[in-house]
Design an enzyme around this catalytic site. Sequence first.
Site, mmCIF file in Angstrom:
data_model
loop_
_atom_site.group_PDB
_atom_site.id
_atom_site.type_symbol
_atom_site.label_atom_id
_atom_site.label_comp_id
_atom_site.label_asym_id
_atom_site.label_seq_id
_atom_site.Cartn_x
_atom_site.Cartn_y
_atom_site.Cartn_z
ATOM 1 N N CYS A 276 -5.509 3.723 -15.239
ATOM 2 C CA CYS A 276 -4.149 3.616 -15.780
ATOM 3 C C CYS A 276 -3.887 4.612 -16.912
ATOM 4 O O CYS A 276 -2.861 4.531 -17.593
ATOM 5 C CB CYS A 276 -3.869 2.202 -16.254
ATOM 6 S SG CYS A 276 -3.764 1.019 -14.902
ATOM 7 N N THR A 279 -8.392 7.244 -20.780
ATOM 8 C CA THR A 279 -9.031 8.424 -21.371
ATOM 9 C C THR A 279 -8.038 9.561 -21.551
ATOM 10 O O THR A 279 -8.054 10.249 -22.574
ATOM 11 C CB THR A 279 -10.221 8.888 -20.504
ATOM 12 O OG1 THR A 279 -11.034 7.758 -20.242
ATOM 13 C CG2 THR A 279 -11.049 9.933 -21.212
ATOM 14 N N SER A 280 -7.128 9.724 -20.580
ATOM 15 C CA SER A 280 -6.200 10.850 -20.711
ATOM 16 C C SER A 280 -5.249 10.645 -21.881
ATOM 17 O O SER A 280 -4.782 11.605 -22.486
ATOM 18 C CB SER A 280 -5.448 11.101 -19.411
ATOM 19 O OG SER A 280 -4.711 9.974 -19.049
ATOM 20 N N ASP A 293 -13.554 3.669 -25.698
ATOM 21 C CA ASP A 293 -13.764 2.480 -24.856
ATOM 22 C C ASP A 293 -13.654 1.132 -25.573
ATOM 23 O O ASP A 293 -12.980 0.250 -25.079
ATOM 24 C CB ASP A 293 -15.114 2.585 -24.143
ATOM 25 C CG ASP A 293 -15.215 1.683 -22.917
ATOM 26 O OD1 ASP A 293 -14.167 1.381 -22.305
ATOM 27 O OD2 ASP A 293 -16.336 1.278 -22.565
ATOM 28 N N ALA A 390 -19.122 8.403 -10.430
ATOM 29 C CA ALA A 390 -20.120 9.251 -11.102
ATOM 30 C C ALA A 390 -19.664 9.516 -12.531
ATOM 31 O O ALA A 390 -18.467 9.484 -12.832
ATOM 32 C CB ALA A 390 -20.279 10.560 -10.344
ATOM 33 N N ARG A 391 -20.609 9.739 -13.416
ATOM 34 C CA ARG A 391 -20.302 9.752 -14.852
ATOM 35 C C ARG A 391 -20.958 10.908 -15.592
ATOM 36 O O ARG A 391 -21.903 11.517 -15.111
ATOM 37 C CB ARG A 391 -20.819 8.449 -15.482
ATOM 38 C CG ARG A 391 -20.254 7.177 -14.867
ATOM 39 C CD ARG A 391 -19.050 6.740 -15.597
ATOM 40 N NE ARG A 391 -18.369 5.604 -14.962
ATOM 41 C CZ ARG A 391 -17.482 4.856 -15.602
ATOM 42 N NH1 ARG A 391 -17.186 5.092 -16.865
ATOM 43 N NH2 ARG A 391 -16.864 3.872 -14.978
HETATM 44 C C1 SPV Z 1 -15.514 0.310 -17.619
HETATM 45 O O1 SPV Z 1 -15.634 0.078 -16.414
HETATM 46 O O2 SPV Z 1 -14.655 -0.228 -18.316
HETATM 47 C C2 SPV Z 1 -16.422 1.267 -18.251
HETATM 48 C C3 SPV Z 1 -17.621 1.658 -17.529
HETATM 49 O O3 SPV Z 1 -16.208 1.646 -19.361
HETATM 50 S S1 SPV Z 1 -18.774 0.399 -17.441
HETATM 51 O O4 SPV Z 1 -19.906 0.774 -18.259
HETATM 52 O O5 SPV Z 1 -19.146 0.285 -16.058
HETATM 53 O O6 SPV Z 1 -18.191 -0.815 -17.943
HETATM 54 MN MN MN Z 2 -14.701 0.374 -20.393
#
Ligand code: SPV
Ligand code: MN
Length: 629
Positions: A276, A279-280, A293, A390-391
């Site tokens: 949604c 990050t952008s 986050d 992928a991250r």
């Molecule tokens: C998320 O899904 O909200 C994340 C990645 O930030 S995780 O570490 O998979 O939760």
């Molecule tokens: Mn998250």
Amino acid sequence: MSKYEKLLKGKMSEESFQKLIRLENEKVMDFIGEFAEHCNPVSLYVCDDSEKDRMYIRQTAITKGEEKIIYLKNQTIHWDGYNDQARDKTNTRYLVLPENMERMKALNSIPYDEGYNEIMEIAKNIMDGKEAAVLFFCEGPTESVFSIPCIQITDSFYVAHSETILYRPGYNHFLHMKVKDDFFKFIHSAGRLDERGCSINIDKRRIYMDTQNNIVYSMNNQYAGNSLGLKKHSMRLAINKSGKEGWLCEHMFLMSVLNQEKGRKTHFAGAYPSACGKTSTAMIPGEKIVGDDITYFRKIDKEFRGVNMEQGIFGIIKDVNKDDDPVIFANLMKDQETIFSNILIGPDNRPYWLGCGMTTPDEGDNHHGRWKKGDRDEKGNEVPLAHSNARYTIRLDYLDNFDSDAFEAKEGVKVEGILYGGRDSDTTVPIEESPTWKDGILLKACTLESETTSATLGKEGVRTPSPMANLDFLSYPLGEYTMNNINFVNGIDDPPKIFSTNYFLKYPQGDFVTGKLAKKVWLHWAEGRIHGEYDAYDTPTGKIPIYNDLKKLFRELLNEDFSEEDYNYLFTFRCTQWVEKLRRTGAFFRKIDPGTPAEIFAYWEQMEKKILAAKAKYGDEIKPGAFKG
Ligand code: SPV
Ligand code: MN
């Protein structure tokens, strides 16, 4: 003196042992001792905050084959198993005392003794033959009112390495802390590994959370959302703790919006369900990022203050390319400490991923193993060149737009704007201000939804409720959590203004109305409103911008024309759509938490009446400016 001293001494170097002794903390000894005995690694390596230990962790991940250096020597690739590519919601459970089971049913719980016995059985000797690492971290700035000290024990050096990038070192914090028994504890094992270093016993993957004792057990997995204690496990413990102690832990970025003309810096936090625009938004060119986050909020001197509890980004790499995400892309091309996970490494030993904007090779190594284009998996599905989840894992301070002053501040930053950003093609306007904090929580936060797109599995256009974008991590009932959000600002002089955003409105023929950077305009309108600028029109649910202000902002910030026709389309209040949205929200709360206070439902019913009355007076679609209360 801990009963485990002898055992620990026998499983570690004198240097490691002395690091534990120096802490003079029996609770720490007992925790590490209990799991050193139970999981039974051959040895444990205890890390302090030194560069030497950080390097040892990274080097060991490489030596053990959990990570491989790619063409730039500071970058590595790690692969999680093919079936360990995302958070395992089914097997992530709260250990709940029998008397609380009923209330916690919707939040995936298991009776305490049953779950504890199961996980301890799985954990028994699980580290047999392996080395484990013991790491100390601090969430939020060290030695501050926000600090939450944490200990991670893991037999995965990839997990340990990731955490050294993503979290503030905390050994010195443990050395100095006055309250010695209040810290989060995480025990993780990747379990048995295949020749690629991936977890084999995925059917025994379990993530069990004990919020009574602030401990999380995570077994037989590696994907960071399942394995890293400090990421989403800790978040669940923190949500529970904050609920009891009167602060907030939210799934939010934290950023600084810069008004160059007025010389102002204004802090915003924002919660967005995945896909949604979270990050952008945090990375809008010309603004600054503090965190991407998880944010902790506390009341300090009657102010609403927030910190980033992390120090790095575990970001989705899909669609990061030089046009859409230039800052991140440039950083991923630099020779600096980076862990890529589940992308493709080409024959040239370089990284490639979906939407990377580069010509990609037709073969290489990826999350499925040795790969060539057209390969199919065991189920007959074509294996894409990289996983869509992928991250990349990097430190935030690599980024030019990182706000290090805000990040370091021990008392956090004063947050003046909160954004709740959903995704729908036809209901929520691009930006709307809430008249009050409480209206914002009940109308913007609780009603957040994301709409499926053709990129997600299943039917297109389905709206998934995602209150506060935090449901996956709620560790106590939703209604109570909502009330805590409402009440948090009691005693705060000047609570943040709450705004909703929606970047995804489409014309009926299916095109998005605005470009990707329009969000900068919405954000700067919100910034102005916080500082008493811009008039607004009322709608039944809040306040929206006036055309001329947006026209000016589009010109100044993006050098774009913004037509009155687009404005009228974007900011039309759609009564029927809103009534349906409120009804979906109400039904969802009734399902997830039947104990939700009646006043919450009453508020939505009242709002529905207000909208229906507006519909009777102004018609189903109310143009901006037409509604007069
Ligand atoms: C998320 O899904 O909200 C994340 C990645 O930030 S995780 O570490 O998979 O939760
Ligand atoms: Mn998250």
